[in-house]
Design an enzyme around this catalytic site. Structure first.
Site, short mmCIF file in Angstrom:
data_model
loop_
_atom_site.label_atom_id
_atom_site.label_comp_id
_atom_site.label_asym_id
_atom_site.label_seq_id
_atom_site.Cartn_x
_atom_site.Cartn_y
_atom_site.Cartn_z
N HIS A 275 0.81 -1.22 0.00
CA HIS A 275 0.00 0.00 0.00
C HIS A 275 0.84 1.27 0.00
O HIS A 275 0.33 2.36 -0.23
CB HIS A 275 -0.99 0.00 1.17
CG HIS A 275 -0.40 0.23 2.52
ND1 HIS A 275 -0.05 -0.80 3.36
CD2 HIS A 275 -0.11 1.36 3.20
CE1 HIS A 275 0.43 -0.31 4.48
NE2 HIS A 275 0.40 1.00 4.41
N ASP B 219 -0.02 -7.58 1.30
CA ASP B 219 0.42 -6.20 1.48
C ASP B 219 1.94 -6.10 1.50
O ASP B 219 2.52 -5.36 2.29
CB ASP B 219 -0.17 -5.59 2.76
CG ASP B 219 -0.04 -4.06 2.77
OD1 ASP B 219 0.03 -3.47 1.68
OD2 ASP B 219 0.01 -3.47 3.87
N GLY C 130 3.60 6.47 8.19
CA GLY C 130 4.95 6.56 7.67
C GLY C 130 5.83 5.40 8.08
O GLY C 130 6.86 5.15 7.47
N ASN C 131 5.41 4.66 9.12
CA ASN C 131 6.15 3.47 9.55
C ASN C 131 5.89 2.27 8.65
O ASN C 131 6.61 1.27 8.71
CB ASN C 131 5.78 3.07 10.98
CG ASN C 131 6.62 3.77 12.02
OD1 ASN C 131 6.12 4.57 12.81
ND2 ASN C 131 7.92 3.47 12.05
N SER C 132 4.84 2.33 7.82
CA SER C 132 4.48 1.18 6.99
C SER C 132 5.65 0.73 6.14
O SER C 132 6.29 1.52 5.45
CB SER C 132 3.31 1.53 6.07
OG SER C 132 2.10 1.26 6.68
N GLY D 1 -14.43 -18.78 -5.69
CA GLY D 1 -15.57 -17.87 -5.86
C GLY D 1 -16.68 -18.07 -4.86
O GLY D 1 -17.85 -18.24 -5.25
N VAL D 2 -16.34 -18.06 -3.57
CA VAL D 2 -17.37 -18.14 -2.53
C VAL D 2 -17.11 -17.06 -1.48
O VAL D 2 -15.97 -16.64 -1.27
CB VAL D 2 -17.39 -19.52 -1.83
CG1 VAL D 2 -17.81 -20.61 -2.79
CG2 VAL D 2 -16.04 -19.85 -1.20
N ILE E 104 -17.43 -16.67 2.48
CA ILE E 104 -17.56 -17.58 3.61
C ILE E 104 -17.44 -16.83 4.91
O ILE E 104 -16.88 -15.73 4.97
CB ILE E 104 -16.51 -18.71 3.56
CG1 ILE E 104 -15.10 -18.10 3.45
CG2 ILE E 104 -16.78 -19.66 2.42
CD1 ILE E 104 -13.99 -19.14 3.45
#
Length: 516
Positions: free
Chosen positions: A141, A171, A244-246, A302-303, A305
């Site tokens: 991100h 991510d 900013g730590n990401s 494609g479910v 749950i």
């Protein structure tokens, strides 16, 4: 409430990812040719206490982390990105319900007549060298929408970076700068951190690079904090993490990378001592593949749950040790739909192995190569069945998050229709008239609630559809009455699947009503 936010949007509530706009002001970064950082190159191998027990603190460790920080800090970088943003088509007039067309248009920013760019935003995050030849690990991100990426090293130099690869489902991303002999650190996969072990987070909060915070591992296996990263059980830490730590590293007290700082839980957007890091055991295999130029493909059926509560499991007549994942949505035309999986199925085993919960099922399906056939054992209408599904390739998160057109609204009261009172609800069999009145999709069938009623703590509105009970489909008031009678005889609640316009199919347990 936890939710993902883009890192350049400023302060947020809920689950706020720790990357944000660079602090204000003008900074003149020096530039230089790539090479050793502050005279340091090669793998960084801190030695403090390394011969001791895996997580036994070196002598004096709680008193100071200065030696560890000094040894590993050269591998941590500040990442500055430029992104192009989209102007809204309409602008809301404050204090009114009205909106006007955006005079600047709703397209993405273009270069102005004077050559200056418009509709761009600056953002900042963190990262760290994972190899001497310039590979850097960060969060997806941080760099996902970047049109320009610059990296500031610990010695102040600024280098242009390029995106090598990214995986939005965990991510994680890898970028690269040109050069050699960069100081780097390694992921620690073997010595697993325990709750209570010391950790150090290093990064670029609010654009203030070279910042270290310390704390402990607060919890492990946080797998439900974000639906956008279903393949990660996060480490929870209380070392301060801010915007900013990401993408920065989480070190243990020996300078080994045990995680990648990724998210915070906060009502204000600032640190409240609840941060989340992607464990090294997840990050290393993904980043290794990205460094080799591989794309990350995952299986997909494609479910939609979810987990069942203890109350719902009891209402199904199952014991306390029952586990599985309840199917509430099926993508039309998807692999599960083609294989015959149905809403209200409960997946109990995959390829013969028990399914613990929805996260377990999601990750095991994701580990399957697209094209492979998987065998799902499901509980359907009280009986076990086997469904073989040929896995497809998981679509992008943007495609999965696309909001389908939702007909009708649960808050829109339609005129009451004629119905029969069963179990405290006014219901009627599905008909073309009711389907049009409440905008019920063609693939939804069952017993339509035609009046607003509250049973126990459950509020039913006109247009809700009762589609199934624990014993099978419900199509008539007699089916509903039979389900209630069966639950009364078993001395348990009535398990129902109810379709609503705003939530789709959801499982509920209705208290057994008194005999009418």
């Amino acid at each position: 409430m936890m939710k993902r936010k883009e890192f350049m949007l400023g302060a947020v509530a809920g689950l706020a990812f720790a990357a944000a706009a660079t602090a204000g002001g003008v900074i003149d970064w020096p530039t230089a040719e790539a090479g050793p950082v502050a005279g340091v190159s090669g793998r960084l191998a801190p030695s403090a206490g390394a011969s001791g027990l895996a997580f036994a603190p070196p002598q004096g460790a709680p008193l100071s982390f200065a030696d560890i920080f000094q040894q590993v800090a050269p591998a941590v970088v500040q990442i500055d990105v430029k992104t192009r943003i989209t102007r809204p088509n309409m602008i809301q007039i404050p204090g009114t319900p009205f909106a006007i067309p955006n005079p600047n248009g709703g397209e993405q920013g273009e270069e102005g007549a004077d050559g200056e760019e418009g509709a761009t935003a600056m953002g900042a995050g963190s990262g760290f060298f994972i190899a001497a030849n310039g590979f850097i690990v960060t969060n997806n991100h941080v760099v996902a929408d970047a049109t320009e990426i610059k990296v500031k090293l610990a010695d102040g130099r600024e280098l242009v970076a390029r995106l090598v690869g990214r995986d939005e489902d965990t991510d994680l991303a890898v970028i690269k700068v040109e050069g050699s002999d960069f100081p780097f650190v390694n992921f620690e996969e073997t010595a697993q951190p325990r709750v209570g072990d010391w950790v150090i987070a290093v990064g670029n909060p609010f654009g203030l690079g070279g910042t270290a915070t310390a704390g402990i591992v607060s919890a492990q296996g946080r797998g439900d904090i974000d639906n956008n990263t279903p393949y990660t059980d996060y480490l929870q830490i209380d070392a301060a993490i801010n915007r900013g730590n990401s993408g920065g590293p989480t070190f243990d007290i020996y300078g080994r990378v045990i995680g990648v700082n990724s998210a915070i839980y906060s009502p204000t957007g600032g640190s409240v001592g609840i941060g989340f890091a992607i464990p090294a055991t997840v990050a290393k295999p993904i980043t290794d593949r990205l460094m080799r130029g591989e794309s990350i493909a995952r299986g997909y059926v494609g479910v939609g749950i979810q987990n069942l509560s203890r109350e719902q499991i009891a209402a199904l007549g199952q014991g306390a040790d029952f586990t599985g994942a309840w199917v509430g949505q099926i993508t039309p035309g998807g692999p599960a739909d083609k294989a015959g999986l149905q809403i209200n199925d409960i997946v109990t085993r995959l390829n013969g192995q028990p399914v613990r919960d929805r996260n377990d099922l999601t990750r095991r399906i994701g580990s399957v190569e697209p094209g492979q056939t998987i065998r799902l054992e499901v509980l359907r209408d009280g009986r076990l069945q086997t469904v073989s599904v040929r896995a497809g390739a998981r679509p992008s998160q943007a495609e999965l998050n696309a909001d389908p057109a939702t007909p009708g609204s649960a808050d829109q009261e339609a005129p009451e229709g004629a119905g029969q009172s069963v179990g405290g609800l006014t219901v009627a069999p599905m008909s073309d008239v009711l389907r049009r009145r409440y905008s019920i999709p063609a693939n939804i069938n069952g017993l339509v609630v035609t009046a607003q009623d509250t049973v126990g703590e459950l509020r039913f509105r006109p247009g809700f559809v009762i589609t199934n009970s624990a014993s099978g489909p419900i199509r008539t008031p007699a089916d509903f009455a039979a389900a209630i009678s069966a639950a009364r005889r078993a001395n348990r609640g009535v398990f129902l699947v109810v379709w609503t316009p705003d939530q789709g199919s959801v499982p509920v347990v209705l208290d057994v009503p008194k005999s009418e």
